[in-house]
Design an enzyme around this catalytic site. Structure first.
Site, mmCIF file in Angstrom:
data_model
loop_
_atom_site.group_PDB
_atom_site.id
_atom_site.type_symbol
_atom_site.label_atom_id
_atom_site.label_comp_id
_atom_site.label_asym_id
_atom_site.label_seq_id
_atom_site.Cartn_x
_atom_site.Cartn_y
_atom_site.Cartn_z
ATOM 1 N N ASN A 87 -26.052 32.352 -17.260
ATOM 2 C CA ASN A 87 -27.049 32.183 -16.200
ATOM 3 C C ASN A 87 -27.517 30.732 -16.232
ATOM 4 O O ASN A 87 -27.836 30.204 -17.299
ATOM 5 C CB ASN A 87 -28.220 33.138 -16.423
ATOM 6 C CG ASN A 87 -27.786 34.590 -16.377
ATOM 7 O OD1 ASN A 87 -26.855 34.948 -15.671
ATOM 8 N ND2 ASN A 87 -28.439 35.425 -17.163
ATOM 9 N N GLN A 94 -31.644 32.333 -15.022
ATOM 10 C CA GLN A 94 -31.836 31.911 -16.420
ATOM 11 C C GLN A 94 -33.302 32.048 -16.806
ATOM 12 O O GLN A 94 -34.197 31.629 -16.058
ATOM 13 C CB GLN A 94 -31.374 30.458 -16.590
ATOM 14 C CG GLN A 94 -31.390 29.987 -18.037
ATOM 15 C CD GLN A 94 -30.793 28.590 -18.205
ATOM 16 O OE1 GLN A 94 -30.377 27.956 -17.231
ATOM 17 N NE2 GLN A 94 -30.772 28.115 -19.438
ATOM 18 N N VAL A 96 -34.195 31.770 -20.500
ATOM 19 C CA VAL A 96 -34.382 30.934 -21.687
ATOM 20 C C VAL A 96 -33.625 29.629 -21.453
ATOM 21 O O VAL A 96 -32.388 29.632 -21.301
ATOM 22 C CB VAL A 96 -33.867 31.640 -22.963
ATOM 23 C CG1 VAL A 96 -34.015 30.718 -24.164
ATOM 24 C CG2 VAL A 96 -34.630 32.948 -23.189
ATOM 25 N N HIS A 100 -26.797 29.262 -23.340
ATOM 26 C CA HIS A 100 -26.231 30.358 -24.134
ATOM 27 C C HIS A 100 -25.225 31.117 -23.298
ATOM 28 O O HIS A 100 -25.361 31.226 -22.082
ATOM 29 C CB HIS A 100 -27.338 31.306 -24.624
ATOM 30 C CG HIS A 100 -28.244 31.796 -23.540
ATOM 31 N ND1 HIS A 100 -29.251 31.016 -23.016
ATOM 32 C CD2 HIS A 100 -28.282 32.965 -22.863
ATOM 33 C CE1 HIS A 100 -29.881 31.690 -22.071
ATOM 34 N NE2 HIS A 100 -29.300 32.881 -21.948
HETATM 35 P P1 5GP Z 1 -30.953 34.394 -19.672
HETATM 36 O O1 5GP Z 1 -31.771 33.176 -20.009
HETATM 37 O O2 5GP Z 1 -29.493 34.116 -19.578
HETATM 38 O O3 5GP Z 1 -31.458 35.098 -18.458
HETATM 39 O O4 5GP Z 1 -31.093 35.467 -20.822
HETATM 40 C C1 5GP Z 1 -31.852 35.313 -21.962
HETATM 41 C C2 5GP Z 1 -31.504 36.470 -22.865
HETATM 42 O O5 5GP Z 1 -32.129 36.255 -24.105
HETATM 43 C C3 5GP Z 1 -31.961 37.830 -22.348
HETATM 44 O O6 5GP Z 1 -30.836 38.704 -22.253
HETATM 45 C C4 5GP Z 1 -32.979 38.309 -23.387
HETATM 46 O O7 5GP Z 1 -32.899 39.687 -23.638
HETATM 47 C C5 5GP Z 1 -32.596 37.479 -24.605
HETATM 48 N N1 5GP Z 1 -33.721 37.167 -25.472
HETATM 49 C C6 5GP Z 1 -34.910 36.619 -25.078
HETATM 50 N N2 5GP Z 1 -35.715 36.438 -26.134
HETATM 51 C C7 5GP Z 1 -35.005 36.870 -27.229
HETATM 52 C C8 5GP Z 1 -35.323 36.929 -28.611
HETATM 53 O O8 5GP Z 1 -36.407 36.559 -29.078
HETATM 54 N N3 5GP Z 1 -34.360 37.432 -29.439
HETATM 55 C C9 5GP Z 1 -33.158 37.845 -28.962
HETATM 56 N N4 5GP Z 1 -32.279 38.318 -29.867
HETATM 57 N N5 5GP Z 1 -32.819 37.794 -27.663
HETATM 58 C C10 5GP Z 1 -33.748 37.313 -26.800
#
Ligand code: 5GP
Length: 106
Positions: A87, A94, A96, A100
């Site tokens: 993302n 996105q 975070v 990743h």
């Molecule tokens: P994106 O930024 O691609 O939308 O997704 C961020 C991902 O990080 C999400 O699927 C969410 O569940 C995961 N995530 C967010 N905070 C944490 C955390 O503290 N620990 C872990 N293991 N995963 C996390």
């Protein structure tokens, strides 16, 4: 660690816990806290790059390194196939802002 470190940098620095599946000098692999598949891993570079828009040519080896890890990780999780997702940007869903790769498999 500065005040603006991402949640993933905090995990890398062991400031907050996570289920760590793999780690080397360039990246860490953790289980997603909110899995969307039986296996849902996040491959995260130790270098804190906010989004794919911020990549530079110096990140070529790092990104290649993570791509090469994917099939190894999938095999270690007994997956015969998998999907990946990156993302990118708020408009790309996105949440975070530390690059990743999601690895998803059932
Ligand atoms: P994106 O930024 O691609 O939308 O997704 C961020 C991902 O990080 C999400 O699927 C969410 O569940 C995961 N995530 C967010 N905070 C944490 C955390 O503290 N620990 C872990 N293991 N995963 C996390």
């Amino acid at each position: 660690m500065n005040a603006e470190s991402s949640i993933f940098t905090k995990i890398i620095e062991r400031q907050i816990p996570a289920s760590i599946v793999y780690e080397d000098e360039k990246c860490i692999v953790i289980k997603d806290i909110n899995p969307k598949a039986r296996v849902h891993l996040l491959i995260i570079p130790k270098k804190e790059i906010p989004t794919l828009f911020d990549l530079t040519p110096e990140d070529r080896d790092l990104m290649g390194h993570m791509m090469l890890l994917l099939p190894q990780l999938a095999q270690s999780q007994n997956l015969e196939g998998f999907k990946i997702q990156i993302n990118t940007g708020e408009a790309g869903g996105q949440e975070v802002f530390h690059v990743h790769i999601h690895l998803l498999g059932n």
